[in-house]
Design a protein around this motif. Structure first.
Motif, PDB file in Angstrom:
ATOM      1  N   SER A 114     -18.028 -33.150  24.568  1.00 11.04           N
ATOM      2  CA  SER A 114     -17.337 -32.115  23.781  1.00 11.04           C
ATOM      3  C   SER A 114     -16.477 -32.749  22.695  1.00 11.04           C
ATOM      4  CB  SER A 114     -16.411 -31.274  24.680  1.00 11.04           C
ATOM      5  OG  SER A 114     -17.107 -30.783  25.775  1.00 11.04           O
ATOM      6  N   VAL A 115     -15.813 -33.834  23.049  1.00  9.41           N
ATOM      7  CA  VAL A 115     -14.943 -34.528  22.089  1.00  9.41           C
ATOM      8  C   VAL A 115     -15.793 -35.134  20.970  1.00  9.41           C
ATOM      9  CG1 VAL A 115     -13.483 -36.582  21.884  1.00  9.41           C
ATOM     10  CG2 VAL A 115     -13.043 -34.939  23.704  1.00  9.41           C
ATOM     11  N   ALA A 116     -16.938 -35.699  21.342  1.00 12.83           N
ATOM     12  CA  ALA A 116     -17.836 -36.296  20.333  1.00 12.83           C
ATOM     13  C   ALA A 116     -18.380 -35.220  19.403  1.00 12.83           C
ATOM     14  CB  ALA A 116     -18.975 -37.024  21.018  1.00 12.83           C
ATOM     15  N   ALA A 117     -18.658 -34.030  19.957  1.00 15.51           N
ATOM     16  CA  ALA A 117     -19.171 -32.939  19.099  1.00 15.51           C
ATOM     17  C   ALA A 117     -18.152 -32.542  18.043  1.00 15.51           C
ATOM     18  CB  ALA A 117     -19.524 -31.730  19.968  1.00 15.51           C
TER      19      ALA A 117
ATOM     20  N   ASP B  48     -18.883 -33.665   7.333  1.00 19.38           N
ATOM     21  CA  ASP B  48     -20.098 -34.158   8.005  1.00 19.38           C
ATOM     22  C   ASP B  48     -21.378 -33.554   7.439  1.00 19.38           C
ATOM     23  OD1 ASP B  48     -20.516 -31.675   9.360  1.00 19.38           O
ATOM     24  OD2 ASP B  48     -18.992 -32.258  10.814  1.00 19.38           O
ATOM     25  N   ASN B  49     -22.480 -34.094   7.926  1.00 16.90           N
ATOM     26  CA  ASN B  49     -23.788 -33.700   7.407  1.00 16.90           C
ATOM     27  C   ASN B  49     -24.101 -32.228   7.669  1.00 16.90           C
ATOM     28  OD1 ASN B  49     -26.119 -34.487   5.992  1.00 16.90           O
ATOM     29  ND2 ASN B  49     -27.284 -34.524   7.900  1.00 16.90           N
ATOM     30  N   HIS B  50     -23.656 -31.712   8.802  1.00 18.39           N
ATOM     31  CA  HIS B  50     -23.928 -30.312   9.115  1.00 18.39           C
ATOM     32  C   HIS B  50     -23.252 -29.384   8.104  1.00 18.39           C
ATOM     33  CE1 HIS B  50     -24.666 -31.514  13.565  1.00 18.39           C
ATOM     34  NE2 HIS B  50     -25.742 -31.623  12.841  1.00 18.39           N
ATOM     35  N   PHE B  51     -22.057 -29.742   7.714  1.00 18.38           N
ATOM     36  CA  PHE B  51     -21.327 -28.974   6.694  1.00 18.38           C
ATOM     37  C   PHE B  51     -22.152 -28.955   5.404  1.00 18.38           C
ATOM     38  CE2 PHE B  51     -18.335 -28.338   3.276  1.00 18.38           C
ATOM     39  CZ  PHE B  51     -17.269 -27.623   3.782  1.00 18.38           C
ATOM     40  N   LYS B  52     -22.647 -30.139   5.020  1.00 20.97           N
ATOM     41  CA  LYS B  52     -23.416 -30.238   3.771  1.00 20.97           C
ATOM     42  C   LYS B  52     -24.693 -29.413   3.853  1.00 20.97           C
ATOM     43  CE  LYS B  52     -21.702 -34.905   3.097  1.00 20.97           C
ATOM     44  NZ  LYS B  52     -22.012 -36.309   3.340  1.00 20.97           N
TER      45      LYS B  52
ATOM     46  N   VAL C   5     -28.326 -26.345  21.935  1.00 23.30           N
ATOM     47  CA  VAL C   5     -27.656 -26.212  20.638  1.00 23.30           C
ATOM     48  C   VAL C   5     -26.534 -27.244  20.529  1.00 23.30           C
ATOM     49  CG1 VAL C   5     -26.427 -24.626  19.117  1.00 23.30           C
ATOM     50  CG2 VAL C   5     -28.206 -23.755  20.621  1.00 23.30           C
ATOM     51  N   ARG C   6     -25.817 -27.428  21.628  1.00 27.08           N
ATOM     52  CA  ARG C   6     -24.734 -28.429  21.633  1.00 27.08           C
ATOM     53  C   ARG C   6     -25.285 -29.812  21.312  1.00 27.08           C
ATOM     54  NH1 ARG C   6     -21.138 -26.828  26.966  1.00 27.08           N
ATOM     55  NH2 ARG C   6     -20.601 -24.735  26.262  1.00 27.08           N
ATOM     56  N   ALA C   7     -26.479 -30.088  21.837  1.00 22.99           N
ATOM     57  CA  ALA C   7     -27.074 -31.407  21.625  1.00 22.99           C
ATOM     58  C   ALA C   7     -27.278 -31.664  20.130  1.00 22.99           C
ATOM     59  CB  ALA C   7     -28.399 -31.512  22.365  1.00 22.99           C
ATOM     60  N   TYR C   8     -27.675 -30.610  19.376  1.00 22.81           N
ATOM     61  CA  TYR C   8     -27.869 -30.803  17.931  1.00 22.81           C
ATOM     62  C   TYR C   8     -26.555 -31.046  17.219  1.00 22.81           C
ATOM     63  CZ  TYR C   8     -32.638 -29.383  18.657  1.00 22.81           C
ATOM     64  OH  TYR C   8     -33.918 -29.321  19.091  1.00 22.81           O
TER      65      TYR C   8
ATOM     66  N   GLN D 152     -26.118 -35.879  13.743  1.00 23.08           N
ATOM     67  CA  GLN D 152     -25.914 -35.453  12.357  1.00 23.08           C
ATOM     68  C   GLN D 152     -27.225 -35.007  11.714  1.00 23.08           C
ATOM     69  OE1 GLN D 152     -22.936 -34.988  10.505  1.00 23.08           O
ATOM     70  NE2 GLN D 152     -22.290 -35.004  12.632  1.00 23.08           N
ATOM     71  N   SER D 153     -28.249 -34.812  12.561  1.00 21.68           N
ATOM     72  CA  SER D 153     -29.550 -34.413  12.019  1.00 21.68           C
ATOM     73  C   SER D 153     -29.759 -32.921  12.237  1.00 21.68           C
ATOM     74  CB  SER D 153     -30.672 -35.149  12.742  1.00 21.68           C
ATOM     75  OG  SER D 153     -30.284 -36.446  13.039  1.00 21.68           O
ATOM     76  N   PRO D 154     -30.558 -32.304  11.378  1.00 18.17           N
ATOM     77  CA  PRO D 154     -30.878 -30.898  11.624  1.00 18.17           C
ATOM     78  C   PRO D 154     -31.885 -30.780  12.754  1.00 18.17           C
ATOM     79  CG  PRO D 154     -31.988 -31.676   9.648  1.00 18.17           C
ATOM     80  CD  PRO D 154     -31.144 -32.807  10.145  1.00 18.17           C
ATOM     81  N   PRO D 155     -31.927 -29.651  13.440  1.00 16.56           N
ATOM     82  CA  PRO D 155     -32.919 -29.489  14.507  1.00 16.56           C
ATOM     83  C   PRO D 155     -34.312 -29.344  13.917  1.00 16.56           C
ATOM     84  CG  PRO D 155     -31.755 -27.452  14.154  1.00 16.56           C
ATOM     85  CD  PRO D 155     -31.124 -28.460  13.261  1.00 16.56           C
ATOM     86  N   PRO D 156     -35.340 -29.531  14.732  1.00 12.40           N
ATOM     87  CA  PRO D 156     -36.704 -29.376  14.208  1.00 12.40           C
ATOM     88  C   PRO D 156     -36.938 -27.939  13.729  1.00 12.40           C
ATOM     89  CG  PRO D 156     -36.699 -29.613  16.600  1.00 12.40           C
ATOM     90  CD  PRO D 156     -35.321 -29.899  16.140  1.00 12.40           C
ATOM     91  N   PRO D 157     -37.838 -27.770  12.747  1.00 13.54           N
ATOM     92  CA  PRO D 157     -38.023 -26.450  12.127  1.00 13.54           C
ATOM     93  C   PRO D 157     -38.368 -25.343  13.128  1.00 13.54           C
ATOM     94  CG  PRO D 157     -39.272 -28.123  10.951  1.00 13.54           C
ATOM     95  CD  PRO D 157     -38.706 -28.785  12.165  1.00 13.54           C
TER      96      PRO D 157
END
Lengths: 193, 312
Positions: free
Chosen positions: A187-190, B77-81, B288-291, B295-300
């Motif tokens: 959670s912290v890493a996320a 971060d990349n997700h923001f971008k 979803v948490r794993a993605y 910093q990568s997008p999930p697969p299409p």
């Protein structure tokens, strides 16, 4: 008579000058002591002096034993109420009945208190050290006592204290992060820490 | 008065005028009310001046002005971008303005005369799906879309991109934090996105209100929520996300970046953002948490991070 008046004026002027000089010197001495004490605790924190002087700790103890920097800070200053699990459950269910619900009050109140503590800790390495220990305890609070969100907030703030005061808390924060339980570590890493 | 002074005053006057006519200061304008705007239409929000108490619009304008003043540094971060197509607060504002066109009320009264005091905010976009299924897929000419009273006219919810957000009284609760409200805007705006048209089977289930069995692909149209799993404090409630880049993910990415990358935020704002982020995170399924941990997008096939496309 005129001679007496001149002498009196001369005496009064001298007395005022003496009092003024003495108080200026004393003020300067105190400021230097405070500056030295705070700089020795956190050389990288330019805003530290004023706050360090306001915490009840003397320069000698902070210098001689950096691991015991929290001495002199009362428990009340560091006090915060962990969100109760059952209260959270009731509130989050109530909120869910409201469309697009926001934070449950118990979590919101916790964040308000955290902001107060973190603001104070960012100004004072001494207070930060004491808060760091308190946050460490909170991050490993038992599952039945509080919610995962609160543990995450505590852990993230402990790590942030290490970033704010790298000289005094940097390595402690790194070790703390490495030793976190797996779920909390994720959670912290996320959150980017 | 010297020439230089006069030039200076003139320059200040021009700057002042420019600042006062910024879209956020004005707070909106677009054309036809009961015709849905085309996708990616003019960036503006229109408020229901008839039903919205004046304080609500002022609060929203203040919130959006605060948002536009946030500065994000190199830690963005990349997700923001990927989500906001940029690295600044202006990119978030653009994201909102592309998705929110009408701000009205959620009401329990048939004539929508009063805001529902318990409601916070609701995007009406998912109401467009049953109508799409009935009218377009099944060809039912008698299908009736959701129609909402707005200002002195009506808004017809025929597409997710109509972007109608209904406000409730809970939004203006003085105890609600500003970052929580901003997280909510980013969250609600996401419901205006439709990554792909749901399958016939999914549309049938959506039409019946059986959201718990809609596939991930189907949920990615308007990013509908999913029942929270057993053991969750909200078990069984439609309050969790199993689709990556859903509304809770976007709220999470926004709040995480306020905490991590905002350079002019106060500690109070950062703590509010941290609390919102942890709450958003608690609504995400493990996949979803794993993605969000990378910093990568999930697969299409797991949905689209860039869901500007609207297919109807």
């Amino acid at each position: 008579m005129r001679k007496n008046q001149a002498a009196l004026i001369f005496f009064l002027a001298g007395a005022i000058l003496w009092v003024g000089l003495t108080s200026w010197q004393s003020h300067r001495k105190t400021r230097t002591l405070e500056k030295t004490s705070a700089e020795s605790v956190a050389p990288s924190a330019p805003s530290a002096p004023a706050s360090a002087s306001s915490t009840p700790i003397n320069a000698t103890s902070a210098n001689s034993n950096p691991t015991d920097m929290s001495a002199g800070i009362s428990g009340a200053e560091l006090e915060f109420k962990m969100p109760d699990r059952e209260t959270y459950r009731i509130q989050v269910l109530e909120r869910e009945k409201q469309e697009g619900a926001g934070l449950p009050p118990v979590l919101r109140e916790f964040s308000v208190r955290m902001a107060e503590l973190m603001e104070k800790a960012s100004q004072s390495p001494v207070f930060a050290a004491a808060l760091f220990d308190r946050l460490k305890e909170c991050s490993v609070a038992k599952r039945g006592e509080t919610i995962h969100q609160a543990r995450t907030i505590c852990a993230v703030n402990a790590i942030r204290l290490g970033e704010i005061h790298p000289q005094t808390l940097g390595s402690k924060a790194t070790s703390f992060r490495e030793a976190l339980p797996a779920r909390l570590k994720t959670s912290v890493a996320a959150l980017g820490f | 008065m010297t020439k230089q002074y006069r030039s200076l005053i003139a320059l200040l006057g021009i700057l002042g005028t420019m600042a006062s006519i910024s879209p956020l200061a004005l707070g909106v304008t677009i054309g036809v009310e009961n015709t849905p705007p085309p996708p990616q239409s003019a960036p503006a929000i229109r408020y229901d001046t008839v039903r919205l108490p004046p304080g609500v619009q002022a609060l929203i304008t203040s919130d959006l002005n605060t948002l536009s003043a946030l500065q994000f540094g190199p830690k963005v971060d990349n997700h923001f971008k990927l989500l906001f197509h940029g690295t600044t607060a202006q990119d978030i504002i653009r994201y909102l303005l592309e998705r929110v066109h009408y701000v009205g009320v959620v009401s329990v009264m048939p004539d929508q005369s009063q805001m529902d005091p318990t409601t916070y905010a609701e995007n009406f976009s998912p109401y467009s799906l049953p109508f799409y299924f009935q009218a377009t897929v099944l060809g039912n000419r008698k299908a009736i879309p959701q129609v909402v009273d707005f200002d002195h006219t009506q808004v017809v919810i025929t597409s997710p991109r109509v972007g109608f957000i209904g406000m409730g009284g809970a939004y203006v609760d003085p105890k609600t934090t500003q970052m929580d409200r901003l997280d909510t805007w980013v969250h609600e705006a996401r419901h205006s996105d439709c990554a792909r048209i749901p399958s016939f089977g999914d549309l049938e289930m959506i039409d019946r209100g059986d959201y718990g069995h809609v596939s991930i692909g189907g949920l990615s149209c308007t990013y509908m929520h999913y029942p929270c799993p057993k053991g969750h404090p909200l078990a069984g409630e439609l309050a969790c996300d199993v689709v990556p880049w859903g509304a809770y993910s976007v709220g999470f990415v926004f709040s995480r970046n306020v905490l991590r990358a905002c350079t002019n935020c106060t500690e109070k704002q950062k703590q509010e953002a941290l609390a919102s982020a942890t709450e958003d995170y608690s609504r995400l399924a493990p996949n979803v948490r794993a993605y969000l941990n990378t910093q990568s997008p999930p697969p299409p096939e797991m949905g689209s991070v860039d869901a500007k496309k609207v297919h109807f």
